[in-house]
Design a protein around this motif. Structure first.
Motif, mmCIF file in Angstrom:
data_model
loop_
_atom_site.group_PDB
_atom_site.id
_atom_site.type_symbol
_atom_site.label_atom_id
_atom_site.label_comp_id
_atom_site.label_asym_id
_atom_site.label_seq_id
_atom_site.Cartn_x
_atom_site.Cartn_y
_atom_site.Cartn_z
ATOM 1 N N ALA A 113 -47.615 -3.177 14.992
ATOM 2 C CA ALA A 113 -46.216 -3.609 15.111
ATOM 3 C C ALA A 113 -45.578 -3.046 16.376
ATOM 4 C CB ALA A 113 -45.427 -3.169 13.873
ATOM 5 N N ALA A 114 -45.932 -1.805 16.731
ATOM 6 C CA ALA A 114 -45.335 -1.205 17.928
ATOM 7 C C ALA A 114 -45.696 -2.014 19.170
ATOM 8 C CB ALA A 114 -45.806 0.250 18.074
ATOM 9 N N CYS A 115 -46.946 -2.459 19.262
ATOM 10 C CA CYS A 115 -47.366 -3.280 20.410
ATOM 11 C C CYS A 115 -46.785 -4.686 20.332
ATOM 12 C CB CYS A 115 -48.881 -3.366 20.466
ATOM 13 S SG CYS A 115 -49.658 -1.833 20.997
ATOM 14 N N ALA A 116 -46.670 -5.215 19.121
ATOM 15 C CA ALA A 116 -46.175 -6.580 18.947
ATOM 16 C C ALA A 116 -44.703 -6.717 19.324
ATOM 17 C CB ALA A 116 -46.411 -7.049 17.507
ATOM 18 N N ARG A 117 -44.014 -5.587 19.525
ATOM 19 C CA ARG A 117 -42.631 -5.660 20.025
ATOM 20 C C ARG A 117 -42.566 -6.361 21.377
ATOM 21 N NH1 ARG A 117 -40.520 0.357 19.946
ATOM 22 N NH2 ARG A 117 -42.703 0.617 20.552
ATOM 23 N N LEU A 118 -43.665 -6.344 22.125
ATOM 24 C CA LEU A 118 -43.679 -7.041 23.415
ATOM 25 C C LEU A 118 -43.336 -8.521 23.238
ATOM 26 C CD1 LEU A 118 -46.769 -5.747 25.412
ATOM 27 C CD2 LEU A 118 -44.346 -5.440 25.964
ATOM 28 N N GLU A 119 -43.694 -9.082 22.080
ATOM 29 C CA GLU A 119 -43.300 -10.462 21.784
ATOM 30 C C GLU A 119 -42.069 -10.508 20.878
ATOM 31 O OE1 GLU A 119 -46.349 -13.104 20.259
ATOM 32 O OE2 GLU A 119 -44.889 -14.718 19.984
ATOM 33 N N GLY A 120 -41.990 -9.587 19.955
ATOM 34 C CA GLY A 120 -40.938 -9.628 18.933
ATOM 35 C C GLY A 120 -39.565 -9.309 19.461
ATOM 36 N N SER A 121 -39.480 -8.645 20.607
ATOM 37 C CA SER A 121 -38.182 -8.335 21.196
ATOM 38 C C SER A 121 -38.268 -8.555 22.710
ATOM 39 C CB SER A 121 -37.781 -6.887 20.903
ATOM 40 O OG SER A 121 -36.686 -6.519 21.734
ATOM 41 N N VAL A 152 -51.169 -5.525 10.737
ATOM 42 C CA VAL A 152 -52.341 -4.814 11.251
ATOM 43 C C VAL A 152 -52.272 -3.332 10.866
ATOM 44 C CG1 VAL A 152 -53.558 -4.087 13.353
ATOM 45 C CG2 VAL A 152 -52.735 -6.456 13.130
ATOM 46 N N ASP A 153 -51.107 -2.739 11.005
ATOM 47 C CA ASP A 153 -50.952 -1.323 10.613
ATOM 48 C C ASP A 153 -51.352 -1.155 9.146
ATOM 49 O OD1 ASP A 153 -48.645 -0.296 12.944
ATOM 50 O OD2 ASP A 153 -48.808 -2.421 12.485
ATOM 51 N N ALA A 154 -50.890 -2.084 8.299
ATOM 52 C CA ALA A 154 -51.158 -1.968 6.863
ATOM 53 C C ALA A 154 -52.645 -2.162 6.566
ATOM 54 C CB ALA A 154 -50.313 -2.983 6.087
ATOM 55 N N LEU A 155 -53.273 -3.126 7.235
ATOM 56 C CA LEU A 155 -54.705 -3.362 7.003
ATOM 57 C C LEU A 155 -55.532 -2.169 7.472
ATOM 58 C CD1 LEU A 155 -54.800 -7.128 8.051
ATOM 59 C CD2 LEU A 155 -55.556 -6.252 5.820
ATOM 60 N N VAL A 156 -55.202 -1.657 8.650
ATOM 61 C CA VAL A 156 -55.961 -0.519 9.190
ATOM 62 C C VAL A 156 -55.774 0.697 8.281
ATOM 63 C CG1 VAL A 156 -56.127 1.087 11.137
ATOM 64 C CG2 VAL A 156 -56.010 -1.386 11.555
ATOM 65 N N ALA A 157 -54.556 0.908 7.798
ATOM 66 C CA ALA A 157 -54.306 2.035 6.879
ATOM 67 C C ALA A 157 -55.139 1.890 5.611
ATOM 68 C CB ALA A 157 -52.820 2.119 6.537
ATOM 69 N N ALA A 158 -55.410 0.628 5.235
ATOM 70 C CA ALA A 158 -56.219 0.390 4.030
ATOM 71 C C ALA A 158 -57.717 0.394 4.346
ATOM 72 C CB ALA A 158 -55.816 -0.944 3.396
ATOM 73 N N GLY A 159 -58.060 0.682 5.599
ATOM 74 C CA GLY A 159 -59.477 0.805 5.950
ATOM 75 C C GLY A 159 -60.158 -0.516 6.273
ATOM 76 N N VAL A 160 -59.382 -1.565 6.586
ATOM 77 C CA VAL A 160 -59.963 -2.883 6.861
ATOM 78 C C VAL A 160 -60.039 -3.096 8.376
ATOM 79 C CG1 VAL A 160 -59.734 -5.371 6.490
ATOM 80 C CG2 VAL A 160 -58.879 -3.767 4.747
ATOM 81 N N ALA A 161 -61.224 -3.425 8.880
ATOM 82 C CA ALA A 161 -61.383 -3.692 10.316
ATOM 83 C C ALA A 161 -60.564 -4.938 10.667
ATOM 84 C CB ALA A 161 -62.853 -3.914 10.646
ATOM 85 N N THR A 162 -59.675 -4.807 11.651
ATOM 86 C CA THR A 162 -58.722 -5.880 11.946
ATOM 87 C C THR A 162 -58.592 -6.060 13.445
ATOM 88 O OG1 THR A 162 -57.485 -5.222 9.973
ATOM 89 C CG2 THR A 162 -56.364 -6.673 11.523
ATOM 90 N N PHE A 163 -58.583 -7.323 13.872
ATOM 91 C CA PHE A 163 -58.368 -7.640 15.285
ATOM 92 C C PHE A 163 -56.943 -8.144 15.444
ATOM 93 C CE2 PHE A 163 -58.469 -10.489 18.994
ATOM 94 C CZ PHE A 163 -58.941 -9.596 19.945
ATOM 95 N N GLY A 164 -56.116 -7.340 16.127
ATOM 96 C CA GLY A 164 -54.730 -7.711 16.360
ATOM 97 C C GLY A 164 -53.952 -6.460 16.681
ATOM 98 N N ASP A 166 -47.157 -14.000 6.147
ATOM 99 C CA ASP A 166 -46.242 -12.876 6.383
ATOM 100 C C ASP A 166 -46.041 -12.006 5.139
ATOM 101 O OD1 ASP A 166 -44.841 -14.759 5.010
ATOM 102 O OD2 ASP A 166 -43.206 -14.958 6.462
ATOM 103 N N ASP A 167 -46.839 -12.234 4.109
ATOM 104 C CA ASP A 167 -46.802 -11.389 2.911
ATOM 105 C C ASP A 167 -47.772 -10.225 3.154
ATOM 106 O OD1 ASP A 167 -47.131 -10.185 0.447
ATOM 107 O OD2 ASP A 167 -47.782 -12.001 -0.605
ATOM 108 N N LEU A 193 -47.743 -10.057 12.603
ATOM 109 C CA LEU A 193 -48.049 -8.965 13.546
ATOM 110 C C LEU A 193 -46.820 -8.090 13.741
ATOM 111 C CD1 LEU A 193 -50.159 -11.016 16.108
ATOM 112 C CD2 LEU A 193 -51.008 -9.181 14.623
ATOM 113 N N VAL A 194 -45.676 -8.727 13.977
ATOM 114 C CA VAL A 194 -44.433 -7.972 14.181
ATOM 115 C C VAL A 194 -44.058 -7.232 12.895
ATOM 116 C CG1 VAL A 194 -41.960 -8.229 14.657
ATOM 117 C CG2 VAL A 194 -43.636 -9.433 16.079
ATOM 118 N N ALA A 195 -44.404 -7.815 11.754
ATOM 119 C CA ALA A 195 -44.086 -7.180 10.462
ATOM 120 C C ALA A 195 -45.050 -6.037 10.128
ATOM 121 C CB ALA A 195 -44.118 -8.225 9.347
ATOM 122 N N GLY A 196 -46.086 -5.832 10.933
ATOM 123 C CA GLY A 196 -46.950 -4.669 10.712
ATOM 124 C C GLY A 196 -48.167 -4.922 9.848
#
Ligand code: AMP
Ligand code: GLY
Length: 417
Positions: free
Chosen positions: A91-99, A76-88, A46-47, A71-74
């Motif tokens: 955070a907006a989608c992970a709200r389905l589990e997070g809330s 995937v968003d951070a990895l994708v913003a850094a240009g890293v191909a990521t499967f997951g 979660d870091d 996932l809820v902490a974002g």
């Protein structure tokens, strides 16, 4: 390719094992991993910043995220913003589990079949809502609670106690600041997981988890004590077509229409009631221990499959699975789930592997004198066979070969198979 698996449980060991079966994968790294995983790097799952930095310094080509918290902490968003191909999912989608409150609202918007529910933020509103249920409702902490935030109340007094405990007693911290009261349903449960990419989805083999600690579905809820796949009595095209049409299609369409298209595994926890399919919950990730029985049955090259999803080509590379069966039995530490004891030596892993089992580590740590227990669920002993009985027999053979002080396991995994 260099692939990074984020997380350190049995699911992540299974993911690391699966990815390493691809001829396209040169090295699998895990952050933080456990006593059984390859390529461990000391970065907490979660870091978020640490994971992004690790992906960059290790020049990984693909990241697969296991647990819900990052996932809820974002992450995937951070990895994708850094240009890293990521499967997951983002955070907006992970709200389905997070809330659960968000998920229940979404189910209403998208017409997903689910139990009647009321979301509340204080005890007065909770008690008013409680009075509207004919039978004691299920009380759910809305936020993430490691699978422990659901109280299936037998009486109104128990439901009331859980309401007060969550809203005022700090039972699950912030996760309990919002509470969902939900009509209690009756029926068999099944975990339906699909690889999803935008509005395209492809089912993984159906799995059944065993959430209670003790045989006969008694005792407290746990993260999951064992699983099998496929769930043969449901594995027909009509069931899949119905779940697709009533659950996955409207969900993926709804998410895309709201500007948050889904990428990753979407996991629907379904109850099969006398009135039809009902969604109990969505998880935005692979299940644990479902992954330990699903992945050994998948026939695709792992990287081809995940890449196809990431690149929007999932329709050309749908999930394919073998006609075999898999079972997994979890070995948990003494005192699990309330207060697991750690630090015990684990014996017999080589014998279980020699018998033909895949022994996935969860709460273990590698030491100079061999593996030791380091968490609640310690190992998931998996076996594959031509039918459910053969898979179960071999998994239990593996369990019998392994020992550590106070080890607990269920002896009835797969009885419904
Ligand atoms: P959840 O985390 O929401 O899937 O809930 C954990 C477990 O609680 C489920 O696997 C079910 O066994 C049980 N449960 C959750 N919601 C309900 C419900 N509405 N009726 C009956 N049992 C439920
Ligand atoms: N096995 C239940 C889960 O992964 O949430």
């Amino acid at each position: 390719m260099r692939v990074l698996v984020v997380g350190g449980g049995g699911r992540e060991h299974a993911l690391a094992w699966w990815l390493s079966t691809s001829p396209r994968v040169e090295e699998v790294l895990c952050a933080p991993g456990n006593g059984g995983t390859p390529g461990n790097r000391p970065v907490a799952a979660d870091d978020v910043e640490g994971i992004v930095a690790l992906a960059r310094t290790e020049a990984v080509d693909l990241v697969v995220v296991g647990p819900e918290v990052p996932l809820v902490a974002g992450v995937v968003d951070a990895l994708v913003a850094a240009g890293v191909a990521t499967f997951g999912p983002t955070a907006a989608c992970a709200r389905l589990e997070g809330s659960k409150a968000f998920a229940k609202d979404a189910f209403t918007r998208w017409g997903i079949p689910t139990a009647r529910s009321v979301t509340v933020r204080d005890v007065a509103a909770g008690r008013a809502a409680l009075a509207t249920f004919a039978d004691p409702p299920v009380i759910k902490a809305s936020g993430l609670a490691a699978g422990k935030g659901v109280v299936v109340a037998e009486t109104v007094a128990e439901a009331d106690e859980a309401l007060v405990g969550m809203l005022e007693g700090g039972w699950f911290g912030d996760a309990g600041a919002e509470v969902v009261l939900e009509e209690r349903l009756v029926g068999d449960e099944v975990s339906v997981l699909a690889v999803c990419s935008g509005t395209t989805y492809s089912f993984l083999p159906l799995a059944r988890d065993h959430k209670r600690l003790l045989d006969g579905d008694r005792g407290p809820n746990t993260g999951g004590m064992g699983a099998f796949a496929p769930v043969a009595d449901l594995a027909d095209p009509a069931f899949h077509a119905e779940v697709g049409a009533t659950v996955f299609e409207p969900t993926l369409r709804g998410l895309a229409a709201e500007g948050t298209p889904y990428l990753g595994v979407l996991y629907a926890g379904l109850m099969l009631t006398a009135d039809g399919i009902r969604v109990l919950e969505f998880n935005c990730r692979f299940g644990d221990p479902e992954t330990q029985v699903i992945l050994p049955l998948v026939a695709n090259d792992p990287v081809d499959l995940l890449e196809a999803a990431i690149e929007g080509r999932l329709a050309d590379e749908p999930v394919r699975w073998t006609d075999q069966h898999a079972a997994t039995v979890v070995l948990a530490a003494d005192g699990y789930p309330a207060s697991p004891r750690t630090g015990d030596a684990i014996e017999g892993l080589a014998a279980a592997a020699a018998a033909g089992c895949l022994v996935f580590h969860a709460g273990t740590v590698a030491t100079a004198d061999g593996p030791r227990t380091a968490g609640g669920r310690v190992l998931a002993v998996t076996a594959v066979g031509d039918d459910a009985a053969a898979a179960l027999r071999l998994a239990y053979q593996g369990v019998a070969a392994i020992s550590f002080p106070g080890a607990q396991h269920r002896s009835d995994i797969g009885r419904t198979a």
